[in-house]
Design an enzyme around this catalytic site. Structure first.
Site, PDB file in Angstrom:
ATOM      1  N   LYS A 170       0.839  -1.212   0.000  1.00 42.75           N
ATOM      2  CA  LYS A 170       0.000   0.000   0.000  1.00 42.75           C
ATOM      3  C   LYS A 170       0.873   1.261   0.000  1.00 42.75           C
ATOM      4  CE  LYS A 170      -3.533   2.759   0.414  1.00 42.75           C
ATOM      5  NZ  LYS A 170      -4.552   3.024  -0.606  1.00 42.75           N
ATOM      6  N   LYS A 238      -0.925  11.704   5.626  1.00 38.81           N
ATOM      7  CA  LYS A 238      -0.631  10.588   6.548  1.00 38.81           C
ATOM      8  C   LYS A 238       0.139   9.484   5.808  1.00 38.81           C
ATOM      9  CE  LYS A 238      -4.260   7.737   7.025  1.00 38.81           C
ATOM     10  NZ  LYS A 238      -4.013   6.471   6.328  1.00 38.81           N
TER      11      LYS A 238
HETATM   12  P1  NAP Z   1     -13.156   8.565   6.685  1.00 41.87           P
HETATM   13  O1  NAP Z   1     -14.276   8.855   5.771  1.00 41.87           O
HETATM   14  O2  NAP Z   1     -12.605   9.670   7.510  1.00 41.87           O
HETATM   15  O3  NAP Z   1     -13.584   7.330   7.609  1.00 41.87           O
HETATM   16  C1  NAP Z   1     -12.825   6.873   8.679  1.00 41.87           C
HETATM   17  C2  NAP Z   1     -13.799   6.393   9.727  1.00 41.87           C
HETATM   18  O4  NAP Z   1     -13.070   5.823  10.796  1.00 41.87           O
HETATM   19  C3  NAP Z   1     -14.642   7.535  10.265  1.00 41.87           C
HETATM   20  O5  NAP Z   1     -15.989   7.188  10.163  1.00 41.87           O
HETATM   21  C4  NAP Z   1     -14.178   7.657  11.714  1.00 41.87           C
HETATM   22  O6  NAP Z   1     -15.214   7.931  12.616  1.00 41.87           O
HETATM   23  C5  NAP Z   1     -13.637   6.263  12.005  1.00 41.87           C
HETATM   24  N1  NAP Z   1     -12.589   6.319  13.022  1.00 41.87           N
HETATM   25  C6  NAP Z   1     -11.398   6.959  12.961  1.00 41.87           C
HETATM   26  N2  NAP Z   1     -10.706   6.771  14.071  1.00 41.87           N
HETATM   27  C7  NAP Z   1     -11.472   6.008  14.880  1.00 41.87           C
HETATM   28  C8  NAP Z   1     -11.306   5.481  16.185  1.00 41.87           C
HETATM   29  N3  NAP Z   1     -10.200   5.717  16.903  1.00 41.87           N
HETATM   30  N4  NAP Z   1     -12.320   4.746  16.708  1.00 41.87           N
HETATM   31  C9  NAP Z   1     -13.421   4.527  15.999  1.00 41.87           C
HETATM   32  N5  NAP Z   1     -13.655   4.995  14.761  1.00 41.87           N
HETATM   33  C10 NAP Z   1     -12.675   5.721  14.213  1.00 41.87           C
HETATM   34  O7  NAP Z   1     -11.898   7.948   5.878  1.00 41.87           O
HETATM   35  P2  NAP Z   1     -11.876   6.928   4.666  1.00 41.87           P
HETATM   36  O8  NAP Z   1     -11.626   7.693   3.426  1.00 41.87           O
HETATM   37  O9  NAP Z   1     -13.027   5.993   4.758  1.00 41.87           O
HETATM   38  O10 NAP Z   1     -10.506   6.161   4.980  1.00 41.87           O
HETATM   39  C11 NAP Z   1     -10.430   5.083   5.899  1.00 41.87           C
HETATM   40  C12 NAP Z   1      -9.071   4.393   5.728  1.00 41.87           C
HETATM   41  O11 NAP Z   1      -8.951   3.898   4.396  1.00 41.87           O
HETATM   42  C13 NAP Z   1      -7.857   5.298   5.945  1.00 41.87           C
HETATM   43  O12 NAP Z   1      -6.819   4.593   6.558  1.00 41.87           O
HETATM   44  C14 NAP Z   1      -7.481   5.698   4.518  1.00 41.87           C
HETATM   45  O13 NAP Z   1      -6.113   6.076   4.419  1.00 41.87           O
HETATM   46  C15 NAP Z   1      -7.794   4.418   3.771  1.00 41.87           C
HETATM   47  N6  NAP Z   1      -8.119   4.558   2.339  1.00 41.87           N
HETATM   48  C16 NAP Z   1      -8.958   5.529   1.892  1.00 41.87           C
HETATM   49  C17 NAP Z   1      -9.247   5.613   0.521  1.00 41.87           C
HETATM   50  C18 NAP Z   1     -10.160   6.675  -0.038  1.00 41.87           C
HETATM   51  O14 NAP Z   1     -10.161   6.883  -1.269  1.00 41.87           O
HETATM   52  N7  NAP Z   1     -10.974   7.366   0.757  1.00 41.87           N
HETATM   53  C19 NAP Z   1      -8.705   4.685  -0.363  1.00 41.87           C
HETATM   54  C20 NAP Z   1      -7.874   3.682   0.126  1.00 41.87           C
HETATM   55  C21 NAP Z   1      -7.593   3.619   1.479  1.00 41.87           C
HETATM   56  P3  NAP Z   1     -15.909   9.391  12.701  1.00 41.87           P
HETATM   57  O15 NAP Z   1     -16.835   9.427  11.527  1.00 41.87           O
HETATM   58  O16 NAP Z   1     -16.568   9.361  14.010  1.00 41.87           O
HETATM   59  O17 NAP Z   1     -14.777  10.382  12.576  1.00 41.87           O
END
Ligand code: NAP
Length: 291
Positions: A170, A238
């Site tokens: 990744k 990050k």
């Molecule tokens: P996001 O929309 O910010 O979702 C992350 C979720 O995790 C949020 O709902 C957040 O809750 C929850 N969360 C964070 N810390 C937490 C904790 N300590 N305890 C409980 N819940 C927690 O982000 P995302 O885009 O889905 O990304 C999620 C992961 O996938 C990341 O590691 C990112 O780097 C990876 N990723 C993202 C993409 C993309 O295109 N978006 C692609 C590949 C990989 P709240 O809603 O309460 O804040």
């Protein structure tokens, strides 16, 4: 199969929905109750903690933000480890440092739980379509047990190697996508400034060696000036930080990644952190981020 899902953000929500659509029993938990509503409406059971999820499923998946978040939901108070039954496989699909994934895997193993790091690529579009690329690290046996869940979410599913290997893959992905986004933004910024129509430039470039999915998808969104996240800039910051930290540990020179990391630092510093990573275009148009 019974699948648990922790974290229902941009990626986690559609990934969990796809496991439901594939006919699995799904139990979800998110720290904000409203995040669980769309899943409950679609037929998932909701739980009050990661431990409560772990008690009810065969495979539990986290999709949160960074390593401390994974550590918290897996090993913290009322975390997966405190509710795990014999045979549970825990999978983290967030993007975290390879060293952190190895560390969490070792701590989970000490509690008798198999842990797989299985980050993804393909963005929100791929998460909704169920066409993610999934790169996994962990034992063959744990990977095999989690694979039916992966098959609901992705098309290209590769077991890279032992714990942490998925996160290494990744990090490689983020080196390439980070520089790719920057390359497309620079090209489209150059096109406009030099008086050419960026939409026409994109159209021409799509047929040659400059073709990439980033030019196709992100390039179009740059032209539409659609900066709604998909993938938030602070998340890409990050990820480049993970790359630079790992390069430091390895004594490795990664000049392109270092420059791209600086770019994402500047995006967050200039207030673009919550916008999509394609907002790098705005930074190029206004280099200091000042009005
Ligand atoms: P996001 O929309 O910010 O979702 C992350 C979720 O995790 C949020 O709902 C957040 O809750 C929850 N969360 C964070 N810390 C937490 C904790 N300590 N305890 C409980 N819940 C927690 O982000 P995302 O885009 O889905 O990304 C999620 C992961 O996938 C990341 O590691 C990112 O780097 C990876 N990723 C993202 C993409 C993309 O295109 N978006 C692609 C590949 C990989 P709240 O809603 O309460 O804040």
């Amino acid at each position: 199969m019974k699948i648990g899902f922790l974290g229902l953000g941009i990626m986690g929500r559609p990934m969990a929905l796809n496991t439901l659509k594939a006919g699995h029993e799904v139990v979800v938990w998110a720290r904000r109750a409203e995040s669980m509503l769309p899943l409950a409406e679609a037929g998932a059971r909701i739980a009050t903690s990661p431990a409560e999820v772990a008690r009810q499923v065969d495979v539990v998946i986290s999709m949160v933000a960074d390593a401390p978040d994974v550590e918290q939901v897996m090993l913290g108070e009322n975390g997966v480890a405190s509710g795990a039954q014999a045979g549970l496989v825990a999978v983290d699909m967030s993007t975290i440092a390879p060293s952190a994934a190895k560390d969490i895997a070792a701590k989970m193993k000490a509690r008798g739980i198999e842990f797989v790091d299985a980050p993804v690529s393909g963005g929100e579009v791929g998460a909704i379509a169920g066409t993610l690329s999934i790169m996994a690290g962990g034992s063959e046996a744990a990977f095999a047990r989690a694979k039916p869940a992966f098959e609901c979410m992705g098309k290209n599913i590769v077991h890279i190697g032992d714990s942490g290997a998925g996160q290494v893959a990744k990090a490689c992905n983020q080196i390439m996508t980070g520089m790719g986004v920057m390359a497309v933004a620079e090209a489209l910024c150059f096109a406009s400034k030099a008086g050419a129509n960026p939409a026409k430039v994109r159209e021409a470039l799509l047929g040659g060696f400059a073709y990439s999915k980033i030019l196709e998808n992100h390039g179009q969104r740059m032209i539409d000036r659609n900066f709604k996240p998909g993938f938030k800039s602070w998340m890409h910051q990050k990820d480049l930080n993970i790359v630079m930290q790992s390069a430091h540990e390895l004594g490795l020179m990664l000049p392109g990644s270092a420059m791209t990391a600086q770019m994402f630092n500047a995006m967050v510093g200039s207030g673009l952190g919550e916008e999509d990573s394609i907002a790098v275009l705005k930074l190029l148009e206004n280099p200091s981020g000042q009005q």
